[in-house]
Design an enzyme around this catalytic site. Structure first.
Site, PDB file in Angstrom:
ATOM      1  CD  GLU A 257      32.802  -1.326 -28.925  1.00  0.00           C
ATOM      2  OE1 GLU A 257      32.188  -1.375 -27.840  1.00  0.00           O
ATOM      3  OE2 GLU A 257      32.541  -0.510 -29.820  1.00  0.00           O
ATOM      4  CD  GLU A 305      36.752   7.086 -25.377  1.00  0.00           C
ATOM      5  OE1 GLU A 305      35.830   7.615 -26.026  1.00  0.00           O
ATOM      6  OE2 GLU A 305      37.065   5.890 -25.484  1.00  0.00           O
ATOM      7  CD  GLU A 313      29.462   3.731 -21.317  1.00  0.00           C
ATOM      8  OE1 GLU A 313      30.136   3.884 -22.357  1.00  0.00           O
ATOM      9  OE2 GLU A 313      29.011   2.625 -20.968  1.00  0.00           O
TER      10      GLU A 313
END
Length: 333
Positions: A257, A305, A313
């Site tokens: 990641e 998301e 985030e």
């Protein structure tokens, strides 16, 4: 709204996709309730030239969409199943039958046992890895699918200079047997590395953001004969040094990641996200100062998301759920 646990049960984060040209990929998370179906996502991967994808957990719809495509798949056993996998070889065999062997047309590459496992759960890591490794071998897949795990950046105590790279004291007891397992089985270590967090947490001191974004005009960190112009290279070489400091050799590092947020926090902007990720795509094929060959790298993430914590985030995506790009970027072209 789905809970995080339910999001994992349903689906998975498709994380990170390698491009044919540069071995850079992207993470596709399902911590959202507005994403296109896996069949559409797989079409996006192919249209953009991506040839490998990482799933944080097995998802039947995703695996069905990937079957027969030739797209390499890194699949994860989620953290919550580790106690069961660690406790029983038969449980591991059943998990492999249901989630790996049941999909013979999927091109599996690695199986990651857990992601950023921490605290008391680390006791399950190596037993679960051993049982899954044995189950894959028994299923005739031991040579094709390597067993590994993905570590958090928080396990790394020293980033610069890279030659002084070292794991945090609290991480060493559980990482040593993990690394010995990887050394014995020939599997790589997956590491989630974010120059963004190195910068915002001041983990390497008060360094200029250009060092994080690949835009520094010259050497920023001189480490013996090696000069570093970006934190990505420094972090990768620091992980290698930390592994070797524990007496383990021959374990490769895959960056499972990395990325930069486009909103929600310090230095989080569309321009910085575009700069980091586009420069990353163009850079990883060159390798690091100590290892001048391409670094297998996965970018987080494919989509923004909306079920993640508000702020940074929710803003790592390269694409909106509509499939429009958040900013112009070219993948390995």
């Amino acid at each position: 709204m789905l809970s995080l646990h339910m999001a994992l049960l349903l689906g998975v984060v498709f994380a990170s996709i390698l491009t044919r040209a540069a071995s850079v990929g992207v993470c596709y998370g399902m911590s959202a309730n507005n994403l296109p179906p896996p069949s559409t996502v797989v079409g996006m991967l192919r249209d953009n030239g991506f040839n490998s994808v990482r799933l944080y957990a097995p998802d039947r719809d995703a695996l069905a969409a990937l079957a027969g495509t030739g797209i390499g798949v890194i699949v994860g056993a989620p953290n919550y199943v580790l106690p069961e996998l660690a406790a029983s070889g038969s449980a591991a065999a059943a998990w492999v039958r249901a989630n790996i062997a049941a999909h013979p047309d999927v091109s599996f590459r690695y199986l990651t046992v857990g992601n950023e496992v921490a605290g008391s759960d680390t006791q399950y890591l190596v037993p679960a890895m051993e049982n899954v490794h044995g189950a894959l071998a028994a299923a005739g897949l031991g040579d094709a699918v390597k067993v590994t795990t993905a570590i958090s950046q928080a396990t790394i105590a020293v980033h610069v200079p890279p030659s002084a790279g070292e794991f945090a004291d609290e991480s060493k007891p559980f990482l040593l047997p993990v690394l010995q397992f990887l050394e014995r089985t020939g599997a790589p270590l997956l590491a989630n590395l974010y120059p963004y967090f190195v910068y915002t947490y001041k983990a390497a001191g008060d360094m200029d953001v250009g060092f994080m974004l690949f835009t520094a005009p010259g050497t920023v960190v001189q480490d013996g004969e090696y000069g570093y112009q970006n934190m990505f290279d420094a972090s990768v070489d620091a992980v290698h040094a930390a592994v070797e400091r524990l007496g383990v050799s021959g374990v490769d590092v895959v960056v499972s990641e990395t990325g930069w947020p486009s909103a929600g926090g310090e230095e989080a902007s569309v321009e910085n996200a575009r700069t980091y990720n586009q420069n990353l795509v163009g850079h990883v094929g060159k390798g690091t100062p100590r290892r001048p060959w391409k670094v297998e790298t996965y970018v987080f993430s494919l989509f923004n998301e909306n079920l993640k914590e508000a702020g940074v985030e929710q803003n790592w995506g390269l694409f909106y759920p509509s499939t429009d790009k958040v900013y112009p970027i070219t993948f390995g072209k």
